[in-house]
Motif scaffolding. Structure first.
Motif, PDB file in Angstrom:
ATOM      1  N   TYR B 227       0.826  -1.307   0.018  1.00 52.82           N
ATOM      2  CA  TYR B 227       0.081   0.139   0.114  1.00 52.82           C
ATOM      3  C   TYR B 227       0.911   1.347   0.025  1.00 52.82           C
ATOM      4  O   TYR B 227       0.564   2.226  -0.809  1.00 52.82           O
ATOM      5  CB  TYR B 227      -0.825   0.082   1.301  1.00 52.82           C
ATOM      6  N   HIS B 228       2.046   1.213   0.867  1.00 57.14           N
ATOM      7  CA  HIS B 228       2.568   2.553   1.059  1.00 57.14           C
ATOM      8  C   HIS B 228       3.978   2.633   0.220  1.00 57.14           C
ATOM      9  O   HIS B 228       4.439   3.698  -0.158  1.00 57.14           O
ATOM     10  CB  HIS B 228       3.059   2.497   2.513  1.00 57.14           C
ATOM     11  N   GLN B 229       4.308   1.390  -0.134  1.00 55.67           N
ATOM     12  CA  GLN B 229       5.596   1.357  -1.017  1.00 55.67           C
ATOM     13  C   GLN B 229       5.407   0.387  -2.182  1.00 55.67           C
ATOM     14  O   GLN B 229       5.887  -0.513  -2.297  1.00 55.67           O
ATOM     15  CB  GLN B 229       6.884   0.616  -0.219  1.00 55.67           C
ATOM     16  N   PRO B 230       4.371   1.120  -3.200  1.00 57.52           N
ATOM     17  CA  PRO B 230       4.101   0.077  -4.223  1.00 57.52           C
ATOM     18  C   PRO B 230       5.431  -0.140  -5.075  1.00 57.52           C
ATOM     19  O   PRO B 230       5.965   0.898  -5.266  1.00 57.52           O
ATOM     20  CB  PRO B 230       2.876   0.665  -4.992  1.00 57.52           C
ATOM     21  N   ALA B 231       5.374  -1.214  -5.820  1.00 60.55           N
ATOM     22  CA  ALA B 231       6.685  -1.536  -6.704  1.00 60.55           C
ATOM     23  C   ALA B 231       6.571  -0.699  -8.137  1.00 60.55           C
ATOM     24  O   ALA B 231       7.522  -0.185  -8.613  1.00 60.55           O
ATOM     25  CB  ALA B 231       6.909  -2.910  -6.895  1.00 60.55           C
ATOM     26  N   ASN B 232       5.337  -0.589  -8.291  1.00 58.86           N
ATOM     27  CA  ASN B 232       5.275   0.282  -9.683  1.00 58.86           C
ATOM     28  C   ASN B 232       3.714   0.812  -9.694  1.00 58.86           C
ATOM     29  O   ASN B 232       3.039   0.661  -8.566  1.00 58.86           O
ATOM     30  CB  ASN B 232       5.245  -0.757 -10.902  1.00 58.86           C
ATOM     31  N   GLN B 233       3.672   1.466 -10.777  1.00 61.39           N
ATOM     32  CA  GLN B 233       2.255   2.317 -10.857  1.00 61.39           C
ATOM     33  C   GLN B 233       0.964   1.330 -10.876  1.00 61.39           C
ATOM     34  O   GLN B 233      -0.030   1.631 -10.467  1.00 61.39           O
ATOM     35  CB  GLN B 233       2.150   3.126 -12.337  1.00 61.39           C
ATOM     36  N   ASP B 275      17.630  10.741 -13.514  1.00 57.16           N
ATOM     37  CA  ASP B 275      17.425  11.836 -14.452  1.00 57.16           C
ATOM     38  C   ASP B 275      16.111  11.562 -15.502  1.00 57.16           C
ATOM     39  O   ASP B 275      15.979  11.677 -16.526  1.00 57.16           O
ATOM     40  CB  ASP B 275      18.662  11.339 -15.661  1.00 57.16           C
ATOM     41  N   ALA B 276      15.344  10.849 -14.636  1.00 57.93           N
ATOM     42  CA  ALA B 276      14.005  10.819 -15.532  1.00 57.93           C
ATOM     43  C   ALA B 276      13.139  11.947 -15.644  1.00 57.93           C
ATOM     44  O   ALA B 276      13.442  12.888 -14.751  1.00 57.93           O
ATOM     45  CB  ALA B 276      12.950  10.023 -14.551  1.00 57.93           C
ATOM     46  N   VAL B 277      12.930  12.169 -16.665  1.00 54.62           N
ATOM     47  CA  VAL B 277      12.142  13.558 -17.181  1.00 54.62           C
ATOM     48  C   VAL B 277      10.477  13.281 -17.341  1.00 54.62           C
ATOM     49  O   VAL B 277       9.840  14.091 -16.420  1.00 54.62           O
ATOM     50  CB  VAL B 277      12.511  13.868 -18.498  1.00 54.62           C
ATOM     51  N   ARG B 278      10.002  12.237 -17.772  1.00 55.55           N
ATOM     52  CA  ARG B 278       8.408  12.039 -17.789  1.00 55.55           C
ATOM     53  C   ARG B 278       8.068  11.230 -16.555  1.00 55.55           C
ATOM     54  O   ARG B 278       8.769  10.112 -16.626  1.00 55.55           O
ATOM     55  CB  ARG B 278       8.083  11.764 -19.213  1.00 55.55           C
ATOM     56  N   VAL B 279       7.354  11.814 -15.788  1.00 56.54           N
ATOM     57  CA  VAL B 279       7.026  10.926 -14.402  1.00 56.54           C
ATOM     58  C   VAL B 279       5.465  10.887 -14.318  1.00 56.54           C
ATOM     59  O   VAL B 279       4.931  11.750 -14.910  1.00 56.54           O
ATOM     60  CB  VAL B 279       7.751  11.356 -13.550  1.00 56.54           C
ATOM     61  N   VAL B 280       5.082  10.203 -13.489  1.00 56.77           N
ATOM     62  CA  VAL B 280       3.751  10.214 -13.264  1.00 56.77           C
ATOM     63  C   VAL B 280       3.738  10.412 -11.756  1.00 56.77           C
ATOM     64  O   VAL B 280       4.555   9.807 -10.649  1.00 56.77           O
ATOM     65  CB  VAL B 280       3.034   8.729 -13.427  1.00 56.77           C
ATOM     66  N   LEU B 281       2.980  11.373 -11.196  1.00 55.12           N
ATOM     67  CA  LEU B 281       2.737  11.827  -9.746  1.00 55.12           C
ATOM     68  C   LEU B 281       1.370  11.262  -9.066  1.00 55.12           C
ATOM     69  O   LEU B 281       0.573  11.279  -9.824  1.00 55.12           O
ATOM     70  CB  LEU B 281       2.759  13.299  -9.659  1.00 55.12           C
ATOM     71  N   ALA B 352       3.902  12.658   1.175  1.00 54.44           N
ATOM     72  CA  ALA B 352       2.908  11.748   0.696  1.00 54.44           C
ATOM     73  C   ALA B 352       2.943  11.374  -0.710  1.00 54.44           C
ATOM     74  O   ALA B 352       2.094  10.292  -1.192  1.00 54.44           O
ATOM     75  CB  ALA B 352       1.475  12.062   1.284  1.00 54.44           C
ATOM     76  N   ILE B 353       3.464  11.872  -1.242  1.00 50.64           N
ATOM     77  CA  ILE B 353       3.334  11.770  -3.013  1.00 50.64           C
ATOM     78  C   ILE B 353       4.498  10.544  -3.304  1.00 50.64           C
ATOM     79  O   ILE B 353       5.283  10.064  -2.746  1.00 50.64           O
ATOM     80  CB  ILE B 353       3.989  12.885  -3.782  1.00 50.64           C
ATOM     81  N   HIS B 354       4.076   9.905  -4.618  1.00 50.14           N
ATOM     82  CA  HIS B 354       4.883   8.902  -5.113  1.00 50.14           C
ATOM     83  C   HIS B 354       4.855   9.364  -6.342  1.00 50.14           C
ATOM     84  O   HIS B 354       4.236  10.026  -7.046  1.00 50.14           O
ATOM     85  CB  HIS B 354       3.763   7.546  -4.931  1.00 50.14           C
ATOM     86  N   LEU B 355       6.130   8.935  -7.025  1.00 48.57           N
ATOM     87  CA  LEU B 355       6.767   9.172  -8.318  1.00 48.57           C
ATOM     88  C   LEU B 355       6.980   7.791  -9.099  1.00 48.57           C
ATOM     89  O   LEU B 355       7.715   7.196  -8.455  1.00 48.57           O
ATOM     90  CB  LEU B 355       7.758  10.204  -8.384  1.00 48.57           C
ATOM     91  N   PHE B 356       6.449   7.920 -10.084  1.00 51.07           N
ATOM     92  CA  PHE B 356       6.603   6.589 -11.083  1.00 51.07           C
ATOM     93  C   PHE B 356       7.329   7.142 -12.329  1.00 51.07           C
ATOM     94  O   PHE B 356       6.901   8.236 -12.929  1.00 51.07           O
ATOM     95  CB  PHE B 356       5.293   5.993 -11.229  1.00 51.07           C
ATOM     96  N   ASP B 357       7.913   6.204 -12.922  1.00 57.32           N
ATOM     97  CA  ASP B 357       8.583   6.362 -14.152  1.00 57.32           C
ATOM     98  C   ASP B 357       7.667   6.224 -15.129  1.00 57.32           C
ATOM     99  O   ASP B 357       6.810   5.108 -15.307  1.00 57.32           O
ATOM    100  CB  ASP B 357       9.745   5.611 -14.541  1.00 57.32           C
ATOM    101  N   ALA B 358       7.390   7.417 -16.087  1.00 57.03           N
ATOM    102  CA  ALA B 358       6.296   7.251 -16.992  1.00 57.03           C
ATOM    103  C   ALA B 358       6.161   6.129 -18.011  1.00 57.03           C
ATOM    104  O   ALA B 358       5.300   5.673 -18.424  1.00 57.03           O
ATOM    105  CB  ALA B 358       5.860   8.539 -17.712  1.00 57.03           C
ATOM    106  N   GLU B 359       7.385   5.800 -18.232  1.00 55.02           N
ATOM    107  CA  GLU B 359       7.572   4.786 -19.418  1.00 55.02           C
ATOM    108  C   GLU B 359       7.355   3.263 -18.912  1.00 55.02           C
ATOM    109  O   GLU B 359       6.793   2.537 -19.452  1.00 55.02           O
ATOM    110  CB  GLU B 359       9.032   4.714 -20.003  1.00 55.02           C
TER     111      GLU B 359
END
Lengths: 334, 379
Positions: B227-233, B275-281, B352-359
């Motif tokens: 829940y708190h540390q999901p491996a991916n989106q 160095d990720a540029v496109r991410v998902v918040l 509280a935010i999570h950031l994911f690599d968009a690709e």
């Protein structure tokens, strides 16, 4: 007139308690309007009258030609009508049934009928079940197999009887030729004329014709059993044979009952097949009640005696179907 | 009691010549006595995985081991595994007693008396003692469920497999059975693999949960980790209800810039991005705060679109502007009154935010579990 037809075909079946004070369309009907016409109107509105044109004509036809004919047959069996001339309905008695009881031909025919009834039904059900289970194993060309197995059922009994007469031919029949070609000459009997084998030969031929039907009935039954039943039995540790014996086959009881009823009723009136093979006087080893009935009535013109045999056959058929219908009725399926 | 290991397990179905990969290289270790929940959307391969363990499907490649014994080709009979089916699969022509005895009769050499005693004991334990002479069709859904469980428990197997066993029950009964099932499993201590598509069941029941998507294992973790540390989106969106809010953003200088808003990042957060540029918040609905006035960098003016009152809380659907298509959800206390059309200020706290690599969808930054309050229940 238009209104009458309208009503006849089931418009406005009002519930009996909606005493005419409110109509579903929102308007109200006063008491005075309804009182005078209500009885006639209720009668015309009733389901019974409304549905009459649909069920009455066929009911009359069936009543006359099926139940009327059966009743008339029973009445004839109580006379002593034989030969030319008209039956005499003035003195009815059970003389024909008494004669029947002391007639050894009747007892042989009854015995053969029962042997045919039971052996044919059991063997055909077993073979049909086996084929259904095999066809149900997700085999290739399943539809082809199903059609091939069901095909004999669609053939006329006259055709299959002649066909089997050739198969059983002691000299040129396929069975004996095959037996001789593998050196089993001593097994090449005269299947149809040897009294030891003739009834069994008939049962075998009928089984060939009807096992496809049983297979289809059982296949439908098998398809109705959810896959989880097989899987549950397997995870419970059952081997394939025990899974079928303890879990699957007991669930096919409805299929077994309906297939058995059809087979037994057929066995009782398996007239054409035996008549084509053996004619009206097949001799004691393959004489059955329906052939005997034909012989007595239409060859010997003992009309009353033939009718008595027909009545006995009818009662036997009723004995097969009765319990089945009762079972259906008590389950609420009827 | 046993350890169950799925080692690079793959299942390929042949669909008229074309291969369909249902389960793709799945590795899961179940410790002795562990309750593992296999969760994922329909068609993700979770049931197929379970069925391979049960021996109802063949394994295309990889190994399934039960206490160092490879059971890939063992018949279901030799696996000592009991399974509970979604439809219960009770044998309709047998009484409850016969249903429960069947497995023992088929898979053990126990004599009739022993079997009868075991069945009676198990039935008593499940409170179905007085039902043993009834047929399944005379039982209610909840009672059938108990019989199905009893049928598995009475065999005292090495492993329980459960294929969505609660999904045919109504909501009230389901939550009751959930607790009871958990307690039973704890008491019996049997290694259990439990398949469900319901993330509530996954969160509440499992010692660990394994999240599957498209035949691939996404993450194996404790419910709180997932829940708190999901491996991916995917995991982030699948676990939690209402789901996590996602916004596609682009890294520009020290800020994330999206279609509707920009989100300044602290030095520390920027470092975790690499160095990720496109991410998902991503931000969970309950982490979004509704405040009265915009005062910081992470506060945004929004308009309330829809409010779903749940009683204990309200799910508030917000738009950045009245005619915007981007809707996100915030969960606020049930006693706070919010109405559709009303303006509101939403705050996304940076912790509280999570950031994911968009690709790739991989998690770049999760909230840390250190913040978890360690509340000891007072005894």
């Amino acid at each position: 007139m238009r209104e009458f037809i309208f009503r006849l075909f089931g418009r406005g079946r009002r519930p009996p308690d909606s005493d005419g004070d409110a109509r579903p369309d929102g308007g109200t009907v006063t008491k005075e309007q309804t009182v005078g016409r209500s009885r006639l109107r209720d009668a015309l509105d009733s389901d019974l009258l409304g549905s009459l044109p649909f069920w009455l004509p066929p009911a009359l036809l069936i009543g006359l030609f099926v139940y009327g004919a059966i009743g008339w047959n029973v009445v004839i069996s109580l006379t002593d009508w034989s030969g030319l001339g008209q039956p005499d309905y003035s003195s009815l008695s059970f003389a024909m049934y008494e004669e029947m009881l002391s007639d050894p031909t009747f007892w042989t025919a009854t015995q053969n009928t029962f042997v045919l009834l039971i052996a044919f039904t059991v063997v055909t059900l077993l073979l049909g079940l086996l084929m259904a289970i095999l066809v149900d194993q997700n085999i290739r060309f399943e539809n082809t197999f199903r059609t091939i197995y069901l095909l004999p059922m669609s053939l006329s009994f006259v055709v299959t009887a002649i066909f089997w007469a050739w198969m059983y031919n002691p000299e040129i029949g396929l069975i004996n030729v095959a037996l001789r070609s593998v050196g089993l000459d001593f097994l090449a009997y005269a299947w149809l004329s040897d009294p030891r084998f003739s009834l069994a030969a008939v049962i075998f031929a009928l089984m060939w014709q009807f096992s496809g039907y049983c297979m289809v009935v059982y296949l439908a039954g098998l398809r109705a059993i959810p896959t989880e039943q097989y899987e549950a039995a397997r995870t419970d540790g059952a081997s394939t044979i025990r899974m079928y014996r303890r879990v699957i086959i007991p669930q096919l009881r409805a299929s077994t009952t309906s297939a058995a009823v059809v087979l037994m009723v057929f066995a009782l009136k398996a007239f054409d097949f035996l008549f084509v093979l053996f004619g009206p006087t097949p001799g004691p080893s393959t004489d059955i009640l329906s052939v005997m009935m034909f012989r007595e009535a239409f060859r010997a013109t003992n009309w009353a005696y033939g009718s008595a045999i027909a009545t006995v056959l009818f009662l036997m058929a009723l004995g097969v179907i009765g319990p089945y219908l009762y079972l259906q009725y008590s389950r609420g399926d009827l | 009691m046993a350890q169950l290991i799925l080692d690079h397990v793959t299942k390929v179905f042949d669909d008229n010549g074309s291969d369909i990969v249902a389960v793709d290289d799945v590795n899961i270790d179940l410790e002795d006595g562990e309750f593992l929940v296999l969760v994922g959307p329909s068609g993700c391969g979770k049931s197929t995985t379970l069925r391979m363990v049960a021996g109802l499907e063949t394994v295309t490649s990889g190994e399934i081991r039960l206490d160092d014994r490879v059971i890939n080709d063992a018949s279901p009979r030799d696996r000592d595994i009991a399974m509970v089916f979604q439809s219960y699969a009770l044998y309709p022509h047998m009484t409850v007693r016969e249903n429960m005895s069947f497995g023992l009769e088929e898979s053990t050499d126990l004599d009739g008396d022993t079997i009868s005693t075991k069945v009676t004991e198990t039935a008593e334990m499940l409170n179905i003692g007085e039902l043993v002479d009834r047929k399944p069709r005379e039982l209610s859904g909840g009672q059938r469920q108990r019989v199905a469980l009893g049928r598995a428990i009475v065999r005292d197997p090495e492993v329980f497999l459960m294929d969505e066993p609660l999904s045919n029950l109504d909501a009230k009964l389901r939550s009751g059975m959930r607790t009871e099932l958990q307690r039973l499993q704890e008491d019996l201590g049997v290694t259990t693999m439990y398949v469900t598509h319901d993330q509530t069941e996954a969160m509440t029941m499992g010692d660990r949960i394994a999240i599957l998507n498209d035949g691939r294992l996404q993450q194996v973790a404790t419910p709180l980790e997932a829940y708190h540390q999901p491996a991916n989106q995917f995991v982030a969106g699948f676990i939690g209800d209402p789901s996590m809010n996602f916004f596609e953003m682009e890294m520009q200088g020290d800020r994330l810039v999206g279609q509707e808003f920009a989100y300044p990042l602290s030095q520390q957060t920027r470092e975790s991005l690499g160095d990720a540029v496109r991410v998902v918040l991503g931000v969970r609905p309950e982490d979004i705060e509704l405040v009265s006035e915009a005062s910081g960098d992470h506060d945004y003016e929004t308009v309330v679109d829809v409010v779903e009152p749940m009683g204990n809380e309200n799910n508030v659907y917000l738009n950045f502007t009245a005619d915007s298509d981007t809707t996100f959800v915030a969960t606020i206390g049930g006693m706070r009154s919010v109405e559709a059309g009303q303006p509101a200020v939403a705050r996304f706290p940076e912790s509280a935010i999570h950031l994911f690599d968009a690709e790739t969808g991989e998690a770049l930054k999760n909230r840390s579990l250190d913040e978890l309050e360690n509340a000891e229940p007072r005894l």
